[in-house]
Design a protein around this motif. Structure first.
Motif, PDB file in Angstrom:
ATOM      1  N   HIS A 164       0.821  -1.212   0.000  1.00 56.00           N
ATOM      2  CA  HIS A 164       0.000   0.000   0.000  1.00 56.00           C
ATOM      3  C   HIS A 164       0.857   1.266   0.000  1.00 56.00           C
ATOM      4  O   HIS A 164       0.630   2.187  -0.790  1.00 56.00           O
ATOM      5  N   ILE A 168       0.829   4.344  -3.231  1.00 52.47           N
ATOM      6  CA  ILE A 168      -0.177   5.364  -2.903  1.00 52.47           C
ATOM      7  C   ILE A 168      -0.381   6.342  -4.054  1.00 52.47           C
ATOM      8  O   ILE A 168      -1.519   6.664  -4.422  1.00 52.47           O
ATOM      9  N   THR A 172      -4.136   2.932  -4.686  1.00 48.89           N
ATOM     10  CA  THR A 172      -4.146   1.587  -4.107  1.00 48.89           C
ATOM     11  C   THR A 172      -5.467   1.381  -3.398  1.00 48.89           C
ATOM     12  O   THR A 172      -6.099   2.342  -2.942  1.00 48.89           O
ATOM     13  N   LEU A 195      -3.993   6.897   1.849  1.00 51.40           N
ATOM     14  CA  LEU A 195      -4.256   6.272   0.546  1.00 51.40           C
ATOM     15  C   LEU A 195      -5.601   6.688  -0.039  1.00 51.40           C
ATOM     16  O   LEU A 195      -5.818   6.581  -1.259  1.00 51.40           O
TER      17      LEU A 195
END
Length: 370
Positions: A164, A168, A172, A195
Motif C-alpha cells: 500500500h 499510494i 491503491t 491512501l
C-alpha cells in the motif's frame, strides 16, 4: 489502459434500502441473497417471505429482519463518513468482483470511485515479513502502479502495508475485514487516510463492525475477486495469504508466487504454491505479461446461473435431506445424488436451513448441519 469494463447500471434509492435490509437480516449472506432475489423476483418480495423460509427450515426463534429505519440510519451514517453503498454493476463496483457468485450485494466504498474501475493486482504476504520481503513487495507494487495497475491488499501489517505505502501515488485499494470506522490494525488508520486521497477502501461489513478471526478469509475473497491476479510474496505453510491464493484459484484468477530460501519458513508457503503450479515471478513484468491477455477479454456481468429454487419441498423430502446432513461437511453434489431429489429441491431445503441458522457453508462447496 483498457480494462473493458461493462456498461453500468443504477439502482433506485428504494431498491438500495431493500437490498440493505435483506443483506443485514439474520442468516442472509451474499449467496443466499442472490438465491432469494432470483426466486422471489426482488429484495422486497424476499423480505416478505423470509419468515416463511426460516419457519420451514426449523428456526427455533423468530428471525431478525432489518427494518427500513435501520437501513436508512445506516445509509445516513455512511454518508457522514463519506462511504457509498454500491450494488454490483453500478459505477464504482469493481467489475471483476461483480462476476463472483458471492459478490457482496452492497459494497461500502470510500475514496476515489474511478480507481475501482481500473485493472487491479493483489499483493499479499506475511505479517511477520522479512526485510527482503518488504523491499520486494514495495518495488513490485511501485512498478505495477507505474505500469497503470491498481495495487490491492488487505491493509495488514507486513507485506500488505509495504504494498500500500509504495503504490499510494498510483492509487491503491485497501480491502477491510471490519466496518469502515473500525480499522484493523488500528495503527494503520493513518495509512488508510493517506491512501484515500488517490485510492479507495472497500468493505462489505456494516459500520461499527469489529473484525474477528473468521472475517479475514471472507475479506480475502474480495482481495482476490476484485483483481486480475494475486501475488504472494511471503507466506508460511499456514497463513491467510495461502487462503487468498486458494480463493483466487477457485475464482479463476491468476496466482503468482515469489520464490524464497528453503531455510526461511516464511517462504515455505510460496515455494509450495510454485510446486502446485503458481507462476513464479521475480519482477513486475512477469505479472504484466501474464495478465495482459486477460485484460483483452471484456468483463460481462453474467446473469445469475444458479439452480432455481423449488416450491415447498414438503415435510417428507425435507426430513430426508436433513437426515443426510450432519456435523461432518459433505459436498453439495454428493447430497443431491444421495437424496435422489432434484438440485432445485435440495437447494431450497438448504436455503431454509441456512435462514433458520442451522446450516454452515465451508469452502469448496462443502456444507454441514449445525
Amino acid at each position: 489502459m483498457d480494462s473493458r469494463t461493462p456498461a453500468t447500471i443504477e439502482i433506485s434509492d428504494a431498491e438500495r434500502i431493500d437490498h440493505l435490509r435483506l443483506i443485514r437480516s439474520d442468516n442472509v449472506g451474499p449467496r443466499t441473497f442472490r438465491s432469494l432475489v432470483r426466486h422471489c423476483g426482488s429484495a422486497r418480495a424476499a423480505l416478505e417471505r423470509l419468515p416463511e423460509f426460516a419457519r420451514r427450515g426449523g428456526a427455533s426463534r423468530p428471525q431478525r429482519i432489518a427494518s427500513e429505519a435501520d437501513a436508512r440510519s445506516e445509509l445516513e451514517a455512511c454518508a457522514r463518513l463519506g462511504v457509498r453503498l454500491i450494488a454490483p454493476g453500478e459505477h464504482g463496483y469493481p467489475p471483476r468482483l461483480s462476476e463472483l457468485d458471492d459478490a457482496p450485494p452492497l459494497l461500502g466504498v470510500r475514496g476515489l470511485i474511478e480507481v475501482l474501475m481500473r485493472p487491479m493486482i493483489a499483493i499479499v504476504g506475511s505479517r511477520n515479513a522479512s526485510a527482503a520481503g518488504l523491499k520486494f513487495a514495495g518495488v513490485l507494487a511501485r512498478d505495477l502502479a507505474d505500469a497503470g495497475f491498481v495495487v490491492t491488499s488487505g491493509l495488514a501489517r507486513g507485506i500488505d502495508q509495504a504494498a500500500h505505502r509504495t503504490s499510494i501515488e498510483g492509487g491503491t485499494v485497501a480491502v477491510l475485514a471490519g466496518g469502515h470506522d473500525k480499522i484493523y490494525p488500528p495503527e494503520h488508520t493513518e495509512l488508510l487516510q493517506a491512501l484515500l486521497a488517490s485510492g479507495a477502501a472497500i468493505s462489505e461489513m456494516p459500520l461499527g463492525y469489529v473484525a474477528r478471526a473468521h472475517d479475514f478469509p471472507r475479506r480475502n475473497r474480495l482481495v482476490a475477486g476484485a483483481s486480475l491476479g494475486v501475488v504472494v510474496v511471503e507466506a508460511a505453510l499456514r497463513s491467510g495469504s495461502l487462503i487468498t491464493a486458494r480463493l483466487a484459484n477457485e475464482q479463476g484468477r491468476e496466482v503468482f508466487a515469489v520464490p524464497g530460501s528453503p531455510l526461511d519458513p516464511r517462504a515455505a508457503g510460496t515455494n509450495g504454491l510454485i510446486k502446485q503450479g503458481a507462476t513464479l515471478i521475480t519482477e513486475a513484468s512477469d505479472v504484466i505479461q501474464a495478465v495482459e491477455p486477460i485484460m483483452g477479454r471484456p468483463v460481462t456481468l453474467r446473469e445469475d446461473e444458479s439452480e432455481p429454487l423449488a416450491p415447498d419441498p414438503g415435510e417428507a423430502m425435507r426430513d430426508h435431506i436433513v437426515n443426510l446432513l450432519g456435523p461432518t461437511p459433505i459436498l453439495l453434489d454428493d447430497l443431491i445424488r444421495l437424496s435422489g431429489a432434484s438440485a432445485a429441491v435440495v437447494r431450497t431445503v438448504l436455503l431454509e436451513l441456512e435462514l433458520a441458522g442451522r446450516l454452515e457453508r465451508h469452502g469448496g462447496g462443502l456444507i454441514s448441519l449445525i
